[in-house]
Design an enzyme around this catalytic site. Sequence first.
Site, PDB file in Angstrom:
ATOM      1  N   CYS A  82       0.943  -1.289   0.238  1.00  0.00           N
ATOM      2  CA  CYS A  82       0.107  -0.094  -0.011  1.00  0.00           C
ATOM      3  C   CYS A  82       0.931   1.207   0.043  1.00  0.00           C
ATOM      4  O   CYS A  82       1.692   1.254   0.832  1.00  0.00           O
ATOM      5  CB  CYS A  82      -1.124   0.005   1.184  1.00  0.00           C
ATOM      6  SG  CYS A  82      -2.162  -1.334   1.328  1.00  0.00           S
ATOM      7  N   CYS A 161      -3.602  -9.200   6.423  1.00  0.00           N
ATOM      8  CA  CYS A 161      -3.622  -7.961   5.610  1.00  0.00           C
ATOM      9  C   CYS A 161      -4.915  -7.287   5.365  1.00  0.00           C
ATOM     10  O   CYS A 161      -6.145  -8.006   5.220  1.00  0.00           O
ATOM     11  CB  CYS A 161      -3.206  -8.256   4.163  1.00  0.00           C
ATOM     12  SG  CYS A 161      -3.298  -6.955   2.981  1.00  0.00           S
ATOM     13  N   ASP A 383      -8.466  -5.758 -22.973  1.00  0.00           N
ATOM     14  CA  ASP A 383      -7.954  -5.723 -21.371  1.00  0.00           C
ATOM     15  C   ASP A 383      -6.523  -6.264 -20.993  1.00  0.00           C
ATOM     16  O   ASP A 383      -6.481  -7.000 -20.312  1.00  0.00           O
ATOM     17  CB  ASP A 383      -9.078  -6.232 -20.525  1.00  0.00           C
ATOM     18  CG  ASP A 383      -8.993  -6.275 -19.000  1.00  0.00           C
ATOM     19  OD1 ASP A 383      -8.066  -5.448 -18.744  1.00  0.00           O
ATOM     20  OD2 ASP A 383      -9.752  -6.989 -18.253  1.00  0.00           O
ATOM     21  N   CYS A 410      -5.068  -1.381 -16.817  1.00  0.00           N
ATOM     22  CA  CYS A 410      -4.695  -1.239 -15.445  1.00  0.00           C
ATOM     23  C   CYS A 410      -3.491  -0.376 -15.326  1.00  0.00           C
ATOM     24  O   CYS A 410      -2.927  -0.353 -14.166  1.00  0.00           O
ATOM     25  CB  CYS A 410      -4.448  -2.692 -14.826  1.00  0.00           C
ATOM     26  SG  CYS A 410      -3.429  -3.600 -15.713  1.00  0.00           S
TER      27      CYS A 410
HETATM   28  N1  SAH Z   1     -10.430  -9.389 -19.172  1.00  0.00           N
HETATM   29  C1  SAH Z   1     -10.312 -10.451 -18.131  1.00  0.00           C
HETATM   30  C2  SAH Z   1      -8.589 -10.586 -17.969  1.00  0.00           C
HETATM   31  C3  SAH Z   1      -7.781  -9.276 -17.931  1.00  0.00           C
HETATM   32  S1  SAH Z   1      -6.141  -9.518 -17.218  1.00  0.00           S
HETATM   33  C4  SAH Z   1     -10.813  -9.949 -17.009  1.00  0.00           C
HETATM   34  O1  SAH Z   1     -11.473  -8.800 -16.703  1.00  0.00           O
HETATM   35  O2  SAH Z   1     -10.824 -10.791 -15.869  1.00  0.00           O
HETATM   36  C5  SAH Z   1      -5.211  -9.728 -18.757  1.00  0.00           C
HETATM   37  C6  SAH Z   1      -5.184 -11.120 -19.374  1.00  0.00           C
HETATM   38  O3  SAH Z   1      -4.523 -11.134 -20.444  1.00  0.00           O
HETATM   39  C7  SAH Z   1      -4.594 -12.319 -18.328  1.00  0.00           C
HETATM   40  O4  SAH Z   1      -5.726 -13.087 -18.362  1.00  0.00           O
HETATM   41  C8  SAH Z   1      -3.418 -12.772 -19.288  1.00  0.00           C
HETATM   42  O5  SAH Z   1      -3.089 -13.959 -18.975  1.00  0.00           O
HETATM   43  C9  SAH Z   1      -3.832 -12.235 -20.530  1.00  0.00           C
HETATM   44  N2  SAH Z   1      -2.506 -12.139 -21.532  1.00  0.00           N
HETATM   45  C10 SAH Z   1      -1.244 -11.544 -21.150  1.00  0.00           C
HETATM   46  N3  SAH Z   1      -0.690 -11.370 -22.206  1.00  0.00           N
HETATM   47  C11 SAH Z   1      -1.351 -11.776 -23.495  1.00  0.00           C
HETATM   48  C12 SAH Z   1      -1.436 -11.799 -24.762  1.00  0.00           C
HETATM   49  N4  SAH Z   1      -0.220 -11.382 -25.416  1.00  0.00           N
HETATM   50  N5  SAH Z   1      -2.392 -12.246 -25.516  1.00  0.00           N
HETATM   51  C13 SAH Z   1      -3.449 -12.481 -25.061  1.00  0.00           C
HETATM   52  N6  SAH Z   1      -3.833 -12.530 -23.604  1.00  0.00           N
HETATM   53  C14 SAH Z   1      -2.691 -12.144 -22.837  1.00  0.00           C
END
Ligand code: SAH
Length: 456
Positions: A82, A161, A383, A410
């Site tokens: 944190c 935590c 995402d 994020c």
């Molecule tokens: N949209 C989902 C996951 C988001 S986190 C949710 O909201 O739960 C990002 C995701 O991207 C993870 O699951 C990770 O394994 C995947 N990832 C990472 N690099 C990637 C790539 N090059 N191609 C496809 N997926 C990937």
Amino acid sequence: MEFYKDQLVTATIEDMGKNGEGIGRVDGYTLFIKDTVIGDTVQAKIIKTKSSYGYARLMQILTPSAYRTDPPCAFARQCGGCQLQALSYPQQLLFKEKLVRGNLEHIGGCTDLPMEPIVGMDDPLHYRNKAQFPIGLDKNGRIVAGFYAGRTHQIIPNRDCLLGVPQNRQVLDMVIAHMEERRIAPYDEATGKGLVRHVLIRYGFQSGEIMVCLVINGKHLPHADDLTQKLSTLPGMASVTLNINRTRSNVILGEKTVLLWGRPYITDQIGDLHFHISPQSFFQVNPQQTEKMYAKALEYAALTGEETVWDLYCGIGTISLFLARAARKVYGVEIIPQAIQDARTNARLNHLENVEFSVGKAEEILPARYKDDRIQADVIVVDPPRKGCDKVLLDTILQVEPRRIVYVSCDSATLARDVKYLREGGYEVDRVCPFDNFPMTCHTECVTLLRRITEK
Ligand code: SAH
């Protein structure tokens, strides 16, 4: 004025940097001072100087900021988790909003940014459904579980935590008692010896189900049945697994997971959709905020039922399934095979047949499908992890020309970098909404709608 190491200075904190550190100026010289908040006047000791800025350590708070608050956790300053506990929650939200706006303006080149107010939490503690505790020895040789001190691998013992759920403590007490009783050694990063590396705990906020995954540097846990028997007495215990990680790296999970007790997954709900979650799959850590964030992504996608939608980086298909209820067809792409297995199960579990999942890199699958079948998409949702989207993927998105891109991010710095690229390719930011999915830390989620403006 010349500044030098170990010099004591008085500084007023005027701003805060992206990692939550205070920024003060002394005679026009910028100092980054950890553990201070905007509005503090502090005495600090310079640790490092560079030509235009330096770093200093907080020695004493001379006048506390009106925004300063007592950190709810006793380990807030030592622990690396944190960064913002000493800042009041309304100010944390303002800090995050400003950070997102600053990145989109300065890196993304956006002006007149159409940004909605940040969506915060009513109760900004105990929100995490997942915790990964490293296990080690303290200097007296006692087994400890806790968190790494900032930027080190030294464990600060803390089984409680405040960002997590109370069940974490109950699980850790049982695991450590078992290790003590059976003389099972924690893993030692320095020597590569010892067995137990991490304890991963997940809790389904809706289902009440608990998952425990012990990450071990070996194949077996001695007397595992004793431990699972005890863990199974905790209300909600649904899954106990071992994850085998015999590498010397600091990646937490290894590739292989073995079931010890119960099922190899837990279930949980977001809104009215049900999900199976395996230890290796990604699942958003703040379910309460996730529900609001997915609703925003869906609102931005503005689906009528006729659209073809791609959900890239789809994890276990959470966003994909919300989209599938409102679109004609959804294609999900994700790199972790286990997550795609979960995603397919989740589609069946929720009786959704108009969704198809593929395992692979988004930046390989989308270009390949575009080249082979000239796929089209009305909406593309991305995402990605913190590093953002691969350039090859962005180029392909520009070729596919969806009407809308919904970018869930994020890390607003990489979001802003990608937004700049997409803007240059004919898209404009239509709306942005930040979400505080990680109160007390300097991380922020953000949903952005980009709309195609140029016709080729
Ligand atoms: N949209 C989902 C996951 C988001 S986190 C949710 O909201 O739960 C990002 C995701 O991207 C993870 O699951 C990770 O394994 C995947 N990832 C990472 N690099 C990637 C790539 N090059 N191609 C496809 N997926 C990937």
